[in-house]
Write a protein that holds these residues in place. Sequence first.
Motif, mmCIF file in Angstrom:
data_model
loop_
_atom_site.group_PDB
_atom_site.id
_atom_site.type_symbol
_atom_site.label_atom_id
_atom_site.label_comp_id
_atom_site.label_asym_id
_atom_site.label_seq_id
_atom_site.Cartn_x
_atom_site.Cartn_y
_atom_site.Cartn_z
ATOM 1 N N PHE A 219 43.327 -84.074 -7.667
ATOM 2 C CA PHE A 219 42.234 -84.364 -6.755
ATOM 3 C C PHE A 219 40.832 -84.008 -7.255
ATOM 4 N N LEU A 220 40.689 -82.950 -8.034
ATOM 5 C CA LEU A 220 39.353 -82.587 -8.498
ATOM 6 C C LEU A 220 38.848 -83.632 -9.496
ATOM 7 N N SER A 221 37.571 -84.003 -9.390
ATOM 8 C CA SER A 221 37.030 -85.003 -10.299
ATOM 9 C C SER A 221 37.053 -84.503 -11.740
ATOM 10 N N ARG A 222 36.846 -83.203 -11.901
ATOM 11 C CA ARG A 222 37.018 -82.558 -13.203
ATOM 12 C C ARG A 222 37.755 -81.249 -12.972
ATOM 13 N N PRO A 223 38.823 -80.986 -13.709
ATOM 14 C CA PRO A 223 39.598 -79.775 -13.477
ATOM 15 C C PRO A 223 38.825 -78.522 -13.860
ATOM 16 N N VAL A 224 39.082 -77.444 -13.159
ATOM 17 C CA VAL A 224 38.483 -76.157 -13.449
ATOM 18 C C VAL A 224 39.368 -75.409 -14.440
ATOM 19 N N ALA A 225 38.796 -74.471 -15.177
ATOM 20 C CA ALA A 225 39.593 -73.600 -16.047
ATOM 21 C C ALA A 225 40.400 -72.666 -15.150
ATOM 22 N N LEU A 226 41.707 -72.908 -15.053
ATOM 23 C CA LEU A 226 42.534 -72.291 -14.027
ATOM 24 C C LEU A 226 43.622 -71.403 -14.618
ATOM 25 N N ASP A 227 43.756 -70.194 -14.071
ATOM 26 C CA ASP A 227 44.914 -69.340 -14.317
ATOM 27 C C ASP A 227 45.566 -69.040 -12.974
ATOM 28 N N THR A 228 46.886 -69.081 -12.923
ATOM 29 C CA THR A 228 47.605 -68.728 -11.705
ATOM 30 C C THR A 228 48.516 -67.553 -12.002
ATOM 31 N N VAL A 229 48.350 -66.469 -11.284
ATOM 32 C CA VAL A 229 49.184 -65.285 -11.469
ATOM 33 C C VAL A 229 50.317 -65.364 -10.458
ATOM 34 N N LEU A 230 51.495 -65.636 -10.959
ATOM 35 C CA LEU A 230 52.621 -65.950 -10.086
ATOM 36 C C LEU A 230 53.260 -64.697 -9.508
ATOM 37 N N MET A 231 54.014 -64.899 -8.440
ATOM 38 C CA MET A 231 54.851 -63.839 -7.903
ATOM 39 C C MET A 231 56.103 -63.710 -8.772
ATOM 40 N N SER A 232 56.723 -62.568 -8.703
ATOM 41 C CA SER A 232 58.073 -62.426 -9.230
ATOM 42 C C SER A 232 58.994 -62.110 -8.061
ATOM 43 N N GLY A 233 60.239 -62.535 -8.166
ATOM 44 C CA GLY A 233 61.230 -62.194 -7.155
ATOM 45 C C GLY A 233 61.187 -63.036 -5.893
ATOM 46 N N TRP A 234 60.347 -64.067 -5.827
ATOM 47 C CA TRP A 234 60.278 -64.905 -4.625
ATOM 48 C C TRP A 234 61.006 -66.212 -4.877
ATOM 49 N N LYS A 235 61.805 -66.650 -3.895
ATOM 50 C CA LYS A 235 62.492 -67.935 -3.961
ATOM 51 C C LYS A 235 61.972 -68.857 -2.863
ATOM 52 N N ARG A 236 62.131 -70.150 -3.070
ATOM 53 C CA ARG A 236 61.602 -71.137 -2.141
ATOM 54 C C ARG A 236 62.224 -71.019 -0.747
ATOM 55 N N THR A 237 63.420 -70.483 -0.687
ATOM 56 C CA THR A 237 64.105 -70.356 0.600
ATOM 57 C C THR A 237 63.751 -69.070 1.341
ATOM 58 N N ASP A 238 62.903 -68.227 0.755
ATOM 59 C CA ASP A 238 62.588 -66.932 1.359
ATOM 60 C C ASP A 238 61.614 -67.070 2.525
ATOM 61 N N TRP A 239 61.948 -66.430 3.637
ATOM 62 C CA TRP A 239 61.024 -66.283 4.748
ATOM 63 C C TRP A 239 60.190 -65.030 4.531
ATOM 64 N N TYR A 240 59.098 -64.927 5.261
ATOM 65 C CA TYR A 240 58.186 -63.813 5.009
ATOM 66 C C TYR A 240 58.855 -62.466 5.253
ATOM 67 N N ASP A 241 59.727 -62.380 6.231
ATOM 68 C CA ASP A 241 60.319 -61.083 6.541
ATOM 69 C C ASP A 241 61.313 -60.620 5.476
ATOM 70 N N THR A 242 61.634 -61.473 4.504
ATOM 71 C CA THR A 242 62.476 -61.033 3.396
ATOM 72 C C THR A 242 61.657 -60.471 2.250
ATOM 73 N N ALA A 243 60.330 -60.579 2.339
ATOM 74 C CA ALA A 243 59.468 -60.185 1.226
ATOM 75 C C ALA A 243 59.119 -58.707 1.232
ATOM 76 N N THR A 244 59.441 -58.001 2.308
ATOM 77 C CA THR A 244 59.079 -56.586 2.478
ATOM 78 C C THR A 244 57.598 -56.341 2.234
ATOM 79 N N LEU A 245 56.781 -57.303 2.614
ATOM 80 C CA LEU A 245 55.336 -57.184 2.502
ATOM 81 C C LEU A 245 54.744 -56.999 3.892
ATOM 82 N N PRO A 246 53.651 -56.264 4.019
ATOM 83 C CA PRO A 246 53.020 -56.128 5.332
ATOM 84 C C PRO A 246 52.394 -57.444 5.770
#
Length: 406
Positions: free
Chosen positions: A213-240
């Motif tokens: 979508f961006l007319s020109r891409p930005v210099a992008l870094d994404t810092v990913l999570m570890s231990g998260w799966k697509r099927t996880d609900w928030y209450d399984t993350a033990t995060l506040p």
Amino acid sequence: MHLSRRNVLASASMAALPAAPRHRERPHTGFERLAADGYSLLQGQRVGVVTNPTGVTRDVRHIVDVMHADPRVGLRAVFGPEHGFRGTAQAGGSEGRYDDPATGLPVYDTYLKSGQQLADIFTTAGVDTVVFDIQDVGARFYTYIWTLYDCMEAAQLAGKRFVVLDRPNPVTGRAAQGPVLHKEFATFVGRQPIAQAHGMTVAELARLFNGEFLSRPVALDTVLMSGWKRTDWYDTATLPWVPPSPNMPTPDTALVYSGTCMFEGTNLSEGRGTTRPFELLGADGVDGRWAAAANELALPGVRFREAYFAPTFSKFQGKTVGGVQIHVHDRAAYDPVRTGIGLLVTAKKVWDGFAWRPDNWIDKLTGSTRVRTMIDAGAATDEVTGAWQEELAAFRRVRKEYLLYR
């Protein structure tokens, strides 16, 4: 719907950080992994952070406070979205420009700012890298993902680097659901053609925005999570859980929001001013026939209770109204968008006072005139939801290319 296939001119996700382990573990957010690596990704950079009250550590310290106290991070500025950096503003508001009392850092207001105007703010702030860390809720019309989009575009214009610190999609990343925005209905509650419930994390969305979508891409870094799966609900993350906005008090709210927020486009209360916003819906003159009609639809995973409530603000402030409370009993089977359509169809059927907002806000929320016009024409729930399946399938094919987790 046509989506481009430009190559993503972005740096590899987490190139400077260790690969996420393969074994099952407690999920760690992007910020947790960034900090554990000693902030190497930000080394030598003047840093500004786009965040709000959700940008917290596991022990509920704000990441701005943590980074400001750490000499390894050159933190120079904070950028606040809708509701503000510290979260004091209601819907449709922000905190403006001020100096943060806790850190002394300048706080700049990004709300409803985009393009060159926002790029100039990044330039004025004197930062080299803009970091984004905000908890999303998985719905197209939740404005933080469009703050992400606008900030990415502005960072590109200003020649800044952009880093996204990932957090869970609280309603899982299993599938995209609902209608896809038509470009002529683009607003701040939907800039680009994605599904109403997108089923992505903010890092995945950032990659999608950069590649499609961006007319020109930005210099992008994404810092990913570890231990998260697509099927996880928030209450399984033990995060506040920190409410991302004043009317998003719990993950239960997020579960229903991508469907019941459509009631913002009607004259019924969407439960603002109650302790259960978006789970309570109603209006003056509505009675038990609505809950009965909604239950007759036999929608998967959900039941409806006849309810009465008196909002303390917003629609019907101080007046007792009738309606329904949504009770999700099987969240894996529950489809929030289909449920929202079913509730709109039945509300119009049983209450002769039903009306759309005069500005047709429902069209902005759903991304086209289709939902409004089909319901007005007497279409049933399955007819309405069936009408967007082809465009949804096209979006799912594009979305698949940008998913980062299994």
